[in-house]
Design an enzyme around this catalytic site. Structure first.
Site, PDB file in Angstrom:
ATOM      1  N   SER A   7     101.305  83.325 102.244  1.00 26.55           N
ATOM      2  CA  SER A   7      99.588  83.564 102.130  1.00 26.55           C
ATOM      3  C   SER A   7      99.454  85.221 102.190  1.00 26.55           C
ATOM      4  O   SER A   7      98.636  85.699 101.394  1.00 26.55           O
ATOM      5  CB  SER A   7      98.953  82.838 103.110  1.00 26.55           C
ATOM      6  OG  SER A   7      99.314  81.659 102.988  1.00 26.55           O
ATOM      7  N   THR A  60      95.625  85.201 105.149  1.00 25.69           N
ATOM      8  CA  THR A  60      94.549  85.343 103.932  1.00 25.69           C
ATOM      9  C   THR A  60      93.254  86.258 104.353  1.00 25.69           C
ATOM     10  O   THR A  60      93.174  87.348 103.497  1.00 25.69           O
ATOM     11  CB  THR A  60      94.213  83.825 103.529  1.00 25.69           C
ATOM     12  OG1 THR A  60      95.076  83.247 103.139  1.00 25.69           O
ATOM     13  CG2 THR A  60      93.238  83.973 102.386  1.00 25.69           C
ATOM     14  N   ASP A 212      95.793  73.892 102.763  1.00 25.31           N
ATOM     15  CA  ASP A 212      97.206  74.627 102.910  1.00 25.31           C
ATOM     16  C   ASP A 212      97.786  73.877 104.069  1.00 25.31           C
ATOM     17  O   ASP A 212      99.057  73.343 103.843  1.00 25.31           O
ATOM     18  CB  ASP A 212      96.917  76.073 103.072  1.00 25.31           C
ATOM     19  CG  ASP A 212      98.478  76.800 103.554  1.00 25.31           C
ATOM     20  OD1 ASP A 212      99.216  77.131 102.473  1.00 25.31           O
ATOM     21  OD2 ASP A 212      98.450  76.450 104.677  1.00 25.31           O
ATOM     22  N   HIS A 216     101.015  71.255 103.820  1.00 25.60           N
ATOM     23  CA  HIS A 216     102.582  71.717 104.371  1.00 25.60           C
ATOM     24  C   HIS A 216     102.877  70.478 105.154  1.00 25.60           C
ATOM     25  O   HIS A 216     104.230  70.091 105.206  1.00 25.60           O
ATOM     26  CB  HIS A 216     102.125  72.797 105.392  1.00 25.60           C
ATOM     27  CG  HIS A 216     102.330  74.008 105.034  1.00 25.60           C
ATOM     28  ND1 HIS A 216     103.165  74.426 104.161  1.00 25.60           N
ATOM     29  CD2 HIS A 216     101.392  75.162 104.962  1.00 25.60           C
ATOM     30  CE1 HIS A 216     103.048  75.779 103.937  1.00 25.60           C
ATOM     31  NE2 HIS A 216     101.827  76.178 104.408  1.00 25.60           N
TER      32      HIS A 216
END
Length: 253
Positions: A7, A60, A212, A216
């Site tokens: 990221s 991010t 995200d 994962h």
């Protein structure tokens, strides 16, 4: 170097146009800081904001408004947001990184379980307040701030709504939960309302990070729920763009 980006490097590429090493936040291969699109917007007189359902200092959002060699240095990211970059609206999670190591967190952020700061740079909420930031920790205080701001001008806003993420990330059937304290759509709406008061315009980065994090863990139902949460936030932005036609919306992974 890695064949697959993380990221920090991905957001750095989006924010600065420069590829870098995994883990690096708006710092290039040679260790030089690279100017971000948020910084360019601020320097042009626009207001700037960051919104995330993750730690607001995570990789991010950090890549748009901070420069650190490694993404783990979240307290330094927080310090840069308020002391160096001057981000006008900061809304997300990760309050633990803003409070000194071992200090108690505000009650509304820990809901019955004791929570402690893990910050390495002192009391960054106090620093933000010195810089005229208003600090809110729940939907009610955010709503009250918006009401007040409709009547009178106010300074920048720091909203931290969770000690860490807005969710608990695990595989299916192991206690995962995504019931955000404030929805991404509502945070997006609040940020746009405040930032849009600037007649020069604004730049806003919005992240739905549960997509995200649940991916994962291979947690399909909550990954999809998070995609729908992002979709609602995009609808908020589209509604604004329908009223303000020179708005550019970019949706990316």
């Amino acid at each position: 170097a890695s064949f697959v980006t993380d990221s920090a490097a991905a957001a750095t590429a989006i924010a600065t146009g420069v590829k870098t090493l995994n883990g690096s936040v708006s710092i290039d291969h040679d260790g030089h800081e690279r100017t971000t699109i948020l910084e360019l917007a601020r320097d042009s007189g626009r207001s700037v904001g960051l919104v995330s359902t993750c730690q607001i200092t995570d990789a991010t959002p950090a890549a748009f408004a901070a420069h650190v060699p490694h993404r783990a240095d979240q307290s330094e990211v927080a310090r840069q947001y308020v002391e160096r970059t001057g981000v006008d609206v900061i809304l997300g999670g990760g309050a633990a990184h803003w409070f000194p190591y071992g200090s108690p967190l505000p009650e509304s952020l820990v809901i019955g379980r004791p929570g402690q700061g893990i910050g390495s740079d002192g009391d960054l909420v106090a620093l933000a307040r010195q810089r005229r930031y208003e600090f809110v920790t729940d939907a009610a205080s955010l709503g009250a701030s918006l009401d007040r701001r409709r009547r009178e001008p106010a300074g920048p806003l720091l909203g931290l709504f969770a000690a860490q993420e807005f969710f608990v990330q695990t595989a299916e059937g192991f206690g995962a939960v995504y019931d955000p304290p404030v929805s991404l759509a509502d945070l997006t709406s609040a940020a746009i309302e405040i930032l849009a008061r600037n007649p020069t315009g604004f730049f806003l980065m919005v992240e739905e990070s549960a997509i995200d994090r649940m991916a994962h863990r291979n947690n399909a139902p909550l990954t999809l729920k998070a995609v729908l949460e992002l979709d609602r936030a995009v609808q908020v932005a589209m509604a604004f763009a329908s009223r303000v036609p020179d708005t550019l919306i970019v949706v990316t992974a």
